[in-house]
Design a protein around this motif. Structure first.
Motif, PDB file in Angstrom:
ATOM      1  N   LYS A  61       0.834  -1.210   0.000  1.00  0.00           N
ATOM      2  CA  LYS A  61       0.000   0.000   0.000  1.00  0.00           C
ATOM      3  C   LYS A  61       0.866   1.255   0.000  1.00  0.00           C
ATOM      4  O   LYS A  61       0.550   2.240  -0.680  1.00  0.00           O
ATOM      5  CB  LYS A  61      -0.922  -0.009   1.222  1.00  0.00           C
ATOM      6  CG  LYS A  61      -2.043  -1.026   1.160  1.00  0.00           C
ATOM      7  CD  LYS A  61      -2.870  -1.010   2.440  1.00  0.00           C
ATOM      8  CE  LYS A  61      -3.958  -2.075   2.419  1.00  0.00           C
ATOM      9  NZ  LYS A  61      -4.728  -2.107   3.690  1.00  0.00           N
ATOM     10  N   ALA A  62       1.956   1.214   0.757  1.00  0.00           N
ATOM     11  CA  ALA A  62       2.855   2.375   0.791  1.00  0.00           C
ATOM     12  C   ALA A  62       3.530   2.585  -0.560  1.00  0.00           C
ATOM     13  O   ALA A  62       3.708   3.732  -1.008  1.00  0.00           O
ATOM     14  CB  ALA A  62       3.906   2.176   1.887  1.00  0.00           C
ATOM     15  N   LEU A  63       3.902   1.502  -1.235  1.00  0.00           N
ATOM     16  CA  LEU A  63       4.484   1.622  -2.570  1.00  0.00           C
ATOM     17  C   LEU A  63       3.487   2.213  -3.554  1.00  0.00           C
ATOM     18  O   LEU A  63       3.822   3.096  -4.357  1.00  0.00           O
ATOM     19  CB  LEU A  63       4.953   0.253  -3.069  1.00  0.00           C
ATOM     20  CG  LEU A  63       6.173  -0.356  -2.372  1.00  0.00           C
ATOM     21  CD1 LEU A  63       6.364  -1.807  -2.809  1.00  0.00           C
ATOM     22  CD2 LEU A  63       7.430   0.451  -2.655  1.00  0.00           C
ATOM     23  N   HIS A  64       2.259   1.741  -3.500  1.00  0.00           N
ATOM     24  CA  HIS A  64       1.218   2.265  -4.403  1.00  0.00           C
ATOM     25  C   HIS A  64       0.985   3.752  -4.152  1.00  0.00           C
ATOM     26  O   HIS A  64       0.832   4.542  -5.095  1.00  0.00           O
ATOM     27  CB  HIS A  64      -0.078   1.492  -4.195  1.00  0.00           C
ATOM     28  CG  HIS A  64       0.019   0.028  -4.515  1.00  0.00           C
ATOM     29  ND1 HIS A  64      -0.703  -0.931  -3.847  1.00  0.00           N
ATOM     30  CD2 HIS A  64       0.762  -0.646  -5.430  1.00  0.00           C
ATOM     31  CE1 HIS A  64      -0.412  -2.139  -4.335  1.00  0.00           C
ATOM     32  NE2 HIS A  64       0.469  -1.977  -5.307  1.00  0.00           N
ATOM     33  N   ALA A  65       0.964   4.145  -2.869  1.00  0.00           N
ATOM     34  CA  ALA A  65       0.712   5.548  -2.542  1.00  0.00           C
ATOM     35  C   ALA A  65       1.879   6.433  -2.965  1.00  0.00           C
ATOM     36  O   ALA A  65       1.684   7.562  -3.443  1.00  0.00           O
ATOM     37  CB  ALA A  65       0.458   5.696  -1.043  1.00  0.00           C
ATOM     38  N   PHE A  66       3.097   5.930  -2.807  1.00  0.00           N
ATOM     39  CA  PHE A  66       4.281   6.737  -3.085  1.00  0.00           C
ATOM     40  C   PHE A  66       4.517   6.901  -4.582  1.00  0.00           C
ATOM     41  O   PHE A  66       4.823   8.000  -5.061  1.00  0.00           O
ATOM     42  CB  PHE A  66       5.497   6.079  -2.431  1.00  0.00           C
ATOM     43  CG  PHE A  66       6.778   6.861  -2.561  1.00  0.00           C
ATOM     44  CD1 PHE A  66       6.938   8.083  -1.929  1.00  0.00           C
ATOM     45  CD2 PHE A  66       7.842   6.355  -3.297  1.00  0.00           C
ATOM     46  CE1 PHE A  66       8.128   8.798  -2.035  1.00  0.00           C
ATOM     47  CE2 PHE A  66       9.030   7.054  -3.413  1.00  0.00           C
ATOM     48  CZ  PHE A  66       9.178   8.279  -2.782  1.00  0.00           C
ATOM     49  N   TYR A  67       4.384   5.826  -5.338  1.00  0.00           N
ATOM     50  CA  TYR A  67       4.716   5.842  -6.760  1.00  0.00           C
ATOM     51  C   TYR A  67       3.511   6.057  -7.671  1.00  0.00           C
ATOM     52  O   TYR A  67       3.694   6.351  -8.854  1.00  0.00           O
ATOM     53  CB  TYR A  67       5.380   4.522  -7.156  1.00  0.00           C
ATOM     54  CG  TYR A  67       6.775   4.328  -6.613  1.00  0.00           C
ATOM     55  CD1 TYR A  67       7.863   4.983  -7.185  1.00  0.00           C
ATOM     56  CD2 TYR A  67       7.018   3.490  -5.538  1.00  0.00           C
ATOM     57  CE1 TYR A  67       9.149   4.806  -6.698  1.00  0.00           C
ATOM     58  CE2 TYR A  67       8.305   3.307  -5.048  1.00  0.00           C
ATOM     59  CZ  TYR A  67       9.363   3.966  -5.634  1.00  0.00           C
ATOM     60  OH  TYR A  67      10.632   3.791  -5.153  1.00  0.00           O
TER      61      TYR A  67
END
Length: 352
Positions: free
Chosen positions: A271-277
């Protein structure tokens, strides 16, 4: 036996544990740094950033420079072969909130070494000294250095470079126990790191092949280093920081994370990867991380890992990836073959 020495400091910054996340291009982005810090890393270092400010306008560089919301100390690693350019890069990063500048003289990648940067600098000790002096003078925050044992087996000069570092104001030194020509092959050696520790007064961090609490303890005992730096050992296993820190503090081992925690950590990381990138990049970057998590799951055999990785790599949106993780960890790990078959059948259809 617990390690009762005071935790090391870098300038005014006292580390919160004796385990450091190594800078790794394409790995130690903001989401991964946050996760490793949450799980016990005493310091995290950002991805290697080119020292040429003219190249900072690319999306990749902007993301590498994004430390928004991160607690301190914020450590930024810069790479290059020109002293003046490195000094400028250090100053600009300090102005943007960096609290520690790390200089890369350890990267073995051809595209870096071909530009006389990374570990290629170890062949020119006069240039090393020039760079260190220029960068330290350019900023009023601590400057650290990461090196290898030398360029090749016949030029093991880590001790001389360490003394140059100390003489020029470097406040901590990380040493990877391989020379450049080894890249990541063979076994790391710790004799050189021990020699470096005995030759300087600044903190020294031991790096290379540290993949367990037992190994971390053994390396610290053997070398006398102030901390260990973990790189590839953290890929797919961010719990390694917690496990090593606990063992060093209390002399006892933690249980491995259970399925519920693995599901929560992996789902949160994605989820953090999706939000960041954003979805397009985030979905693709999540694939390599999922592969590393699968590699570290000893409940799975190689065939199962290949099936799961291929299925996950066929998923092309956020929700399908999150559903995959939920399904993967929902079932009894003792029945791994049935669990894997169910996940592959369900999500393979969705990927197709």
């Amino acid at each position: 036996m617990s390690d009762t020495r005071p935790l090391p400091s870098i300038g005014p910054h006292r580390l919160t544990s004796r385990v450091i996340l190594a800078p790794m291009a394409g790995v130690t982005d903001r989401p991964f740094r946050a996760l490793c810090r949450q799980l016990g890393a005493g310091l995290v270092v950002g991805e290697m950033l080119t020292a040429d400010p003219a190249l900072w306008n690319t999306r990749k560089s902007r993301l590498r420079m994004d430390h928004c919301g991160e607690p301190g100390p914020r450590a930024v690693q810069i790479a290059g072969g020109d002293a003046e350019m490195l000094a400028t890069a250090a100053r600009l990063n300090a102005e943007q909130g960096a609290e520690i500048i790390d200089i890369n003289m350890g990267c073995p990648a051809k595209k870096v070494c071909n530009k006389a940067a990374g570990s290629a600098l170890l062949r020119d000790e006069s240039l090393v000294a020039e760079i260190l002096e220029a960068v330290v003078k350019a900023v009023d925050i601590p400057v650290t250095l990461k090196i290898r044992t030398g360029w090749c087996a016949d030029s093991n000069n880590a001790v001389r470079v360490a003394r140059l570092a100390e003489d020029n104001g470097i406040q901590a030194l990380a040493v990877h126990g391989r020379h450049r020509q080894q890249r990541y092959t063979g076994d790391a050696e710790y004799d050189t790191i021990a020699e470096v520790v005995s030759s300087v007064q600044i903190p020294v961090f031991a790096n290379g092949d540290i993949t367990s609490a037992d190994k971390a303890c053994a390396v610290l005992d053997y070398t006398g280093a102030n901390a260990v730096m973990i790189g590839r050992g953290a890929q797919g296993n961010p719990w390694i920081f917690r496990e090593i820190d606990h063992y060093l503090r209390y002399g006892e081992k933690l249980a491995a994370p259970d399925m519920t925690e693995r599901c929560g950590v992996l789902g949160g990381h994605l989820k953090a990867l999706h939000a960041f990138y954003g979805e397009h990049m985030g979905v693709r970057i999540a694939r390599k991380h999922l592969g590393w998590y699968l590699d570290g799951d000893n409940r799975l055999d190689d065939a199962s890992r290949r099936q799961l990785r291929a299925t996950f790599n066929g998923l092309d949106n956020v929700q399908s990836q999150l559903d995959f993780i939920d399904e993967l960890f929902r079932h009894d790990p003792a029945d791994a073959p049935t669990r894997v078959a169910r996940v592959v059948a369900h999500h393979g259809t969705r990927a197709a």
